[in-house]
Design an enzyme around this catalytic site. Structure first.
Site, PDB file in Angstrom:
ATOM      1  CB  SER A 180       8.487   2.045  -1.976  1.00  9.37           C
ATOM      2  OG  SER A 180       9.031   1.218  -2.925  1.00  9.37           O
ATOM      3  CE  LYS A 223       7.715  -2.157  -2.850  1.00  9.89           C
ATOM      4  NZ  LYS A 223       9.304  -1.313  -3.118  1.00  9.89           N
ATOM      5  CB  SER A 229      12.368   1.357  -2.445  1.00 11.73           C
ATOM      6  OG  SER A 229      11.635   2.529  -2.579  1.00 11.73           O
TER       7      SER A 229
END
Length: 442
Positions: free
Chosen positions: A155, A80, A179
């Site tokens: 996210s 990420k 997330s």
């Protein structure tokens, strides 16, 4: 070789160990799949071709000399875009951090790289990690694997998409309020939320330091267990002999069952029936204090987030997606005493939770009460955006507020996950339960 793109990371690692898979060929297969994919630029913020090839070459040399460092040595994974990577931009999905190039890898990246994993690149995410939808008009919104017109969850949106679309063997994400688990559930993956403080946050762009956690999104519980061990620098959990027989689970009623839509509700009921068929006991559980804890989320999250980012945001607010900007600015409406009082109340709620759940091996709930929402409607309907974002994160946030380890598993129904909530620091026990549940849910 196309089968490599759908195999579990551990099966790829076993293939490397047996000499059946060349790490360089494996990495080139993944890089080609990424570069040829129609959603490449919506999933990956940056592809680190040179780093991946160098790490794959080193993994190949270790195979030759019999010095492999782990089961996942030579296996390509994604990170990420809030994990620092030396010499490669880390922008956390925000124009506010455009051109930010760290000098060193984050600690968890260093740990995983030292054990032989290959970095394919950095994946897109919700802006500064402050949304459970995965919608990011600023840098990129990956598609949900089941519906290209829907968001993938956030996210850690690109982390999930990279694995679900066959563009990484594992994706590493972060979980502050769901997330990891929401995008994992919506893309039929395993997602592990670790206990706060278990994995290092050094070199991880923060959102809410007291809730931020690091976790893998993967194709199997075994993959998640191996990746946790690599990032932490310990031996992986032994999953052999895991069973649900005689285990006692709570079916959480408070909050978690409110307004659950038809598909997730049906998938959850079917999952519970499968678990009961193994000889496990499932008992309905009410924890009234959870209602109060959920009401504290606004002050606890937004105050931390805005406190960390206020100066950067207010120096250039027009660079932000308005929905995310508005959510951050909510933190300005709370005072220091509000924040301290909320933490005091949350600690009392956590004590009540601990007492209510002490006799169970884990607490069960639907991972998300809704299916992935439509991207276009989210972009054009503010009320819809707010409602769907809060619902997407609601059940998963229970794990963060209560300070728990948590795991989501695919149920066999598209975009519907089963969440297991364990005790703080109980990742090993939770992964064993997950490995046993995975077999009956498949």
């Amino acid at each position: 070789m196309q089968d490599w793109l759908t195999m579990t990371a551990c099966d790829l690692g076993r293939g490397i160990g047996m000499g059946q898979i060349d790490p360089r060929d494996l990495t080139e297969t993944y890089l080609a799949a990424i570069d040829d994919h129609p959603h490449r630029d919506a999933i990956y913020a940056r592809v680190t071709h040179d780093r991946a090839r160098a790490e794959a070459k080193a993994a190949k040399e270790r195979v030759k000399s019999g010095l492999r460092r782990s089961l996942l040595d030579g296996v390509p994974i994604s990170w990420k875009d809030l994990f620092d990577t030396a010499g490669t931009e880390t922008e956390a999905g925000s124009a506010l951090l455009k051109g930010r190039v760290p000098e060193a890898d984050a600690q968890v990246v260093r740990n995983a790289t030292a054990m032989g994993t290959v970095c394919l690149g950095k994946t897109h995410m919700s802006e500064l990690a402050f949304s459970g939808l995965g919608l990011n008009p600023i840098t990129g919104t990956p598609p949900c694997v089941h519906d290209e017109d829907a968001v993938p969850g956030g996210s850690s949106s690109g982390a999930a998409a990279s694995v679900a679309w066959g563009l990484a063997a594992i994706g590493i994400g972060s979980d502050t309020g769901g997330s990891v688990r929401v995008p994992a559930a919506w893309n039929d993956l395993v997602g592990l939320k670790t206990t706060s403080g278990r994995l290092s946050l050094e070199g991880v762009v923060p959102l809410c330091l007291r809730f931020d956690t690091v976790g893998p999104l993967s194709r199997s519980v075994e993959d998640a267990a191996q990746m946790l061990a690599l990032m932490e620098g310990i031996n992986p959990t032994d999953l052999r002999g895991a069973s649900l027989k005689g285990r006692r689970f709570a079916d959480l009623q408070t909050v978690a069952q409110d307004d659950v839509r038809e598909a997730p509700s049906r998938a959850y009921a079917e999952a519970l029936d499968k678990i009961k068929s193994t000889g496990a006991e499932i008992v309905p559980l009410e924890v009234p204090e959870l209602e109060e804890a959920m009401g504290l989320a606004g002050v606890l999250y937004t105050t931390q987030a805005y406190g960390l980012w206020r100066d950067v945001i207010e120096a250039n607010p027009d660079a932000m997606y308005p929905e995310i900007l508005e959510r951050f600015r909510t933190g300005a409406s709370f005072s220091g005493p509000d924040y301290i009082a909320a933490w005091s109340k949350l600690k009392a709620c956590r004590s009540a939770w601990d007492s209510a759940t002490a006799s169970f091996d884990a607490v069960l709930a639907p991972t998300a009460p809704i299916l992935p929402p439509n991207l276009e409607r989210l972009m054009n309907d503010h009320e819809y955006y707010v409602t769907e974002n809060l619902l997407a994160l609601r059940n998963a946030r229970i794990g963060n507020l209560m300070g728990l380890a948590a795991l989501t598993l695919p149920t066999g129904t598209a975009s519907c996950g089963l969440m297991l909530l364990g005790y703080p620091g109980s990742e090993e026990a939770l992964l064993r339960l997950g490995a046993a549940a995975e077999l009956v849910l498949a």
